[in-house]
Scaffold this motif. Structure first.
Motif, PDB file in Angstrom:
ATOM      1  N   GLY A  62       0.788  -1.226   0.000  1.00 44.46           N
ATOM      2  CA  GLY A  62       0.000   0.000   0.000  1.00 44.46           C
ATOM      3  C   GLY A  62       0.819   1.275   0.000  1.00 44.46           C
ATOM      4  O   GLY A  62       0.279   2.367  -0.221  1.00 44.46           O
ATOM      5  N   ASP A  63       2.144   1.159   0.236  1.00 38.77           N
ATOM      6  CA  ASP A  63       2.996   2.346   0.156  1.00 38.77           C
ATOM      7  C   ASP A  63       3.089   2.807  -1.298  1.00 38.77           C
ATOM      8  O   ASP A  63       2.820   2.044  -2.224  1.00 38.77           O
ATOM      9  N   LYS A  64       3.493   4.057  -1.474  1.00 38.08           N
ATOM     10  CA  LYS A  64       3.602   4.623  -2.815  1.00 38.08           C
ATOM     11  C   LYS A  64       5.036   5.097  -3.065  1.00 38.08           C
ATOM     12  O   LYS A  64       5.670   5.683  -2.180  1.00 38.08           O
ATOM     13  N   VAL A  65       5.503   4.843  -4.276  1.00 41.12           N
ATOM     14  CA  VAL A  65       6.821   5.291  -4.706  1.00 41.12           C
ATOM     15  C   VAL A  65       6.661   5.999  -6.043  1.00 41.12           C
ATOM     16  O   VAL A  65       6.103   5.440  -6.992  1.00 41.12           O
ATOM     17  N   VAL A  66       7.145   7.220  -6.138  1.00 43.42           N
ATOM     18  CA  VAL A  66       7.022   8.031  -7.340  1.00 43.42           C
ATOM     19  C   VAL A  66       8.232   7.788  -8.246  1.00 43.42           C
ATOM     20  O   VAL A  66       9.366   7.685  -7.759  1.00 43.42           O
ATOM     21  N   CYS A  67       7.994   7.695  -9.542  1.00 44.39           N
ATOM     22  CA  CYS A  67       9.099   7.534 -10.487  1.00 44.39           C
ATOM     23  C   CYS A  67       8.714   8.158 -11.821  1.00 44.39           C
ATOM     24  O   CYS A  67       7.554   8.489 -12.064  1.00 44.39           O
ATOM     25  N   SER A  68       9.693   8.330 -12.669  1.00 49.59           N
ATOM     26  CA  SER A  68       9.441   8.828 -14.017  1.00 49.59           C
ATOM     27  C   SER A  68       8.708   7.776 -14.832  1.00 49.59           C
ATOM     28  O   SER A  68       8.957   6.575 -14.687  1.00 49.59           O
ATOM     29  N   VAL A  69       7.813   8.233 -15.711  1.00 50.99           N
ATOM     30  CA  VAL A  69       7.150   7.299 -16.623  1.00 50.99           C
ATOM     31  C   VAL A  69       8.123   6.810 -17.687  1.00 50.99           C
ATOM     32  O   VAL A  69       7.855   5.840 -18.380  1.00 50.99           O
ATOM     33  N   ASN A  70       9.284   7.464 -17.795  1.00 52.23           N
ATOM     34  CA  ASN A  70      10.311   7.068 -18.755  1.00 52.23           C
ATOM     35  C   ASN A  70      11.445   6.379 -18.005  1.00 52.23           C
ATOM     36  O   ASN A  70      12.438   6.996 -17.630  1.00 52.23           O
TER      37      ASN A  70
ATOM     38  N   LEU B  18      10.598  18.028 -12.613  1.00 54.55           N
ATOM     39  CA  LEU B  18      10.554  18.392 -11.198  1.00 54.55           C
ATOM     40  C   LEU B  18       9.357  19.274 -10.856  1.00 54.55           C
ATOM     41  O   LEU B  18       8.842  19.211  -9.725  1.00 54.55           O
ATOM     42  N   ASP B  19       8.894  20.084 -11.786  1.00 52.02           N
ATOM     43  CA  ASP B  19       7.698  20.898 -11.530  1.00 52.02           C
ATOM     44  C   ASP B  19       6.495  19.990 -11.295  1.00 52.02           C
ATOM     45  O   ASP B  19       5.716  20.206 -10.352  1.00 52.02           O
ATOM     46  N   LEU B  20       6.357  18.980 -12.135  1.00 50.60           N
ATOM     47  CA  LEU B  20       5.238  18.041 -11.985  1.00 50.60           C
ATOM     48  C   LEU B  20       5.399  17.193 -10.733  1.00 50.60           C
ATOM     49  O   LEU B  20       4.420  16.870 -10.057  1.00 50.60           O
ATOM     50  N   LEU B  21       6.635  16.818 -10.433  1.00 57.66           N
ATOM     51  CA  LEU B  21       6.887  16.046  -9.214  1.00 57.66           C
ATOM     52  C   LEU B  21       6.501  16.844  -7.982  1.00 57.66           C
ATOM     53  O   LEU B  21       5.798  16.341  -7.092  1.00 57.66           O
ATOM     54  N   GLU B  22       6.932  18.087  -7.919  1.00 56.06           N
ATOM     55  CA  GLU B  22       6.626  18.909  -6.745  1.00 56.06           C
ATOM     56  C   GLU B  22       5.123  19.143  -6.615  1.00 56.06           C
ATOM     57  O   GLU B  22       4.581  19.101  -5.505  1.00 56.06           O
ATOM     58  N   ALA B  23       4.463  19.372  -7.746  1.00 50.18           N
ATOM     59  CA  ALA B  23       3.016  19.579  -7.716  1.00 50.18           C
ATOM     60  C   ALA B  23       2.299  18.334  -7.199  1.00 50.18           C
ATOM     61  O   ALA B  23       1.349  18.426  -6.411  1.00 50.18           O
ATOM     62  N   PHE B  24       2.763  17.157  -7.627  1.00 50.75           N
ATOM     63  CA  PHE B  24       2.145  15.915  -7.159  1.00 50.75           C
ATOM     64  C   PHE B  24       2.339  15.746  -5.652  1.00 50.75           C
ATOM     65  O   PHE B  24       1.398  15.388  -4.926  1.00 50.75           O
TER      66      PHE B  24
ATOM     67  N   PHE C 173       3.519   7.400 -11.593  1.00 51.76           N
ATOM     68  CA  PHE C 173       4.320   7.879 -12.709  1.00 51.76           C
ATOM     69  C   PHE C 173       4.173   9.388 -12.899  1.00 51.76           C
ATOM     70  O   PHE C 173       3.087   9.944 -12.771  1.00 51.76           O
ATOM     71  N   ILE C 174       5.311  10.029 -13.230  1.00 56.11           N
ATOM     72  CA  ILE C 174       5.367  11.464 -13.507  1.00 56.11           C
ATOM     73  C   ILE C 174       5.942  11.659 -14.903  1.00 56.11           C
ATOM     74  O   ILE C 174       6.872  10.947 -15.308  1.00 56.11           O
ATOM     75  N   ASP C 175       5.406  12.630 -15.626  1.00 56.23           N
ATOM     76  CA  ASP C 175       5.875  12.920 -16.981  1.00 56.23           C
ATOM     77  C   ASP C 175       7.293  13.510 -16.951  1.00 56.23           C
ATOM     78  O   ASP C 175       7.834  13.823 -15.883  1.00 56.23           O
ATOM     79  N   ILE C 176       7.854  13.710 -18.125  1.00 64.62           N
ATOM     80  CA  ILE C 176       9.276  14.045 -18.250  1.00 64.62           C
ATOM     81  C   ILE C 176       9.508  15.457 -18.764  1.00 64.62           C
ATOM     82  O   ILE C 176       8.601  16.124 -19.254  1.00 64.62           O
ATOM     83  N   GLU C 177      10.764  15.875 -18.668  1.00 67.26           N
ATOM     84  CA  GLU C 177      11.226  17.078 -19.347  1.00 67.26           C
ATOM     85  C   GLU C 177      11.509  16.706 -20.800  1.00 67.26           C
ATOM     86  O   GLU C 177      12.088  15.661 -21.084  1.00 67.26           O
ATOM     87  N   ALA C 178      11.131  17.580 -21.709  1.00 68.21           N
ATOM     88  CA  ALA C 178      11.204  17.249 -23.141  1.00 68.21           C
ATOM     89  C   ALA C 178      12.632  17.079 -23.639  1.00 68.21           C
ATOM     90  O   ALA C 178      12.887  16.270 -24.537  1.00 68.21           O
ATOM     91  N   ASN C 179      13.586  17.816 -23.076  1.00 70.14           N
ATOM     92  CA  ASN C 179      14.938  17.816 -23.625  1.00 70.14           C
ATOM     93  C   ASN C 179      15.863  16.788 -22.982  1.00 70.14           C
ATOM     94  O   ASN C 179      16.765  16.265 -23.638  1.00 70.14           O
TER      95      ASN C 179
ATOM     96  N   PRO D 117       1.935  13.306 -21.962  1.00 70.38           N
ATOM     97  CA  PRO D 117       2.149  13.765 -23.343  1.00 70.38           C
ATOM     98  C   PRO D 117       3.616  13.962 -23.728  1.00 70.38           C
ATOM     99  O   PRO D 117       3.998  13.668 -24.862  1.00 70.38           O
ATOM    100  N   LYS D 118       4.444  14.459 -22.809  1.00 71.01           N
ATOM    101  CA  LYS D 118       5.855  14.680 -23.146  1.00 71.01           C
ATOM    102  C   LYS D 118       6.571  13.353 -23.371  1.00 71.01           C
ATOM    103  O   LYS D 118       7.357  13.207 -24.317  1.00 71.01           O
TER     104      LYS D 118
END
Length: 373
Positions: free
Chosen positions: A68-76, A106-112, A94-100, A335-336
């Motif tokens: 039941g614990d949660k671990v955040v990671c990149s979708v890539n 990190l913006d999406l990670l912090e928001a989550f 899963f968190i989306d990525i930086e395009a480059n 999407p990224k």
């Protein structure tokens, strides 16, 4: 000319170390590797494992991950990242990525983390794509604010640096390395768990050998089991081989950077091809990733016909059947990552690649690019 995606290198030092083990002259290779690796990275502790996935799985054990614990990671990321989480019946997020950079945004990670504060949120696993990093100072700051552990997946970041410090010494709670990563298979497997936290290392060492405890004053065959562990141990032959390779890693990175510069100069301005940003002087170019704007798979097949193998890093996790169905994920949720996945292509790059091979690859890419409309 045939150019594989990766070619391992074995020199006199590797042969000598392995011979010492086979001749029973030095059966302490694992301990020596751990000591030398910690010194090379600049970390307090290093624990050798059977492979990189073992190091990641042991990291989850060391953090006492539970159902039941949660671990955040990149979708890539490679599937072993969420896989080790699911083995505990815990949930990857899963968190989306930086395009480059193709790294976690990190913006999406912090928001989550801001919107989902919970005691069940245990850690963030950050994968360093091609060995380049996110803003680690910001990442560690975010981790302190939201009280989560940071585990760095450094399978492609051995010897890479951030502001002059080697990955594994920059502030993560745990960093995991893989000496035979995805599509760059070595002749031996091996991984390493690195930390500066003595409690994490003490627990990792215990659990890495079935949680067996022994009294130093008792007979060697007397033991107790004090927890649920597993066997993550590295063999002496693997350690002997890897020890020799570590001594060459900084030179290997310098050669990879040189090859990357050759690629970028030759391919810059080629139709349908976007080369990576070369402004980060610390980028180790463990991978050289281009973007192909016209049917990437067709382009890769054309290169294969010319004898050039390529790679893909990675298929986004939300497109894989298990995670897509388990968590009811939609193709456009990230999407990224989706856009990058449709374009990215990893070219062969390794230290013993010859200049003529680099030139051959560039010539073929230019020829193929001219056939695309």
């Amino acid at each position: 000319m045939k150019i594989p995606f990766f070619k391992y290198e074995s020199g006199r030092e590797e042969h000598s170390n392995v011979a010492d083990v086979l001749d029973s002259e030095d059966l302490n290779q694992v301990a020596q590797l751990e000591e030398e690796f910690a010194s090379y990275i600049g970390a307090d502790y290093a624990l050798a494992t059977s492979h990189g996935t073992s190091a990641l799985h042991l990291a989850m054990l060391a953090l006492d991950l539970k159902r039941g614990d949660k671990v955040v990671c990149s979708v890539n990321a490679y599937p072993n990242v969420p896989e080790v989480v699911r083995h505990f019946d815990a949930e990857p997020v899963f968190i989306d990525i930086e395009a480059n950079t193709y790294n976690i945004n990190l913006d999406l990670l912090e928001a989550f983390l801001e919107d989902n504060q919970s005691k069940k949120l245990k850690a963030v696993i950050v994968t360093h794509i091609a060995g380049t990093t996110v803003d680690l100072e910001r990442l560690y700051s975010i981790a302190k604010i939201y009280d989560v552990k940071i585990v760095e997946d450094a399978c492609e970041a051995l010897g890479a640096t951030y502001k002059g410090n080697k990955i594994g010494s920059t502030g993560a709670d745990i960093t995991c390395f893989d000496f035979s990563p995805h599509l760059k298979k070595n002749v031996c497997n091996g991984g390493m768990l690195v930390t500066n936290d003595d409690e994490i290392m003490e627990r990792a060492k215990l659990l890495s050998n079935h949680a067996i405890a022994r009294d130093e004053d008792a007979l060697e065959y007397i033991y107790d089991v004090v927890d649920i562990g597993n066997d993550y141990s590295m063999g002496e032959l693997e350690a002997a081989y890897i020890r020799a390779q570590i001594t060459k890693q900084d030179d290997n990175i310098a050669r990879q950077q040189e090859i990357a510069q050759m690629f970028s100069e030759a391919l810059d301005g080629t139709s349908h091809i976007t080369v990576p940003d070369m402004s980060n002087e610390e980028h180790p170019f463990s991978l050289y990733i281009i973007k192909v704007d016209k049917n990437r798979d067709s382009f890769a097949l054309d290169l294969k016909k010319e004898g050039i193998e390529t790679g893909l890093h990675y298929i986004p996790l939300h497109l894989l059947t298990y995670y897509k169905s388990k968590y009811s994920l939609k193709i456009n949720n990230y999407p990224k990552a989706l856009q990058s996945f449709q374009q990215v292509l990893s070219l062969p790059i390794y230290p013993n690649m010859e200049d003529k091979e680099v030139k051959f690859i560039c010539e073929k890419i230019k020829q193929i690019a001219k056939t695309k409309v």
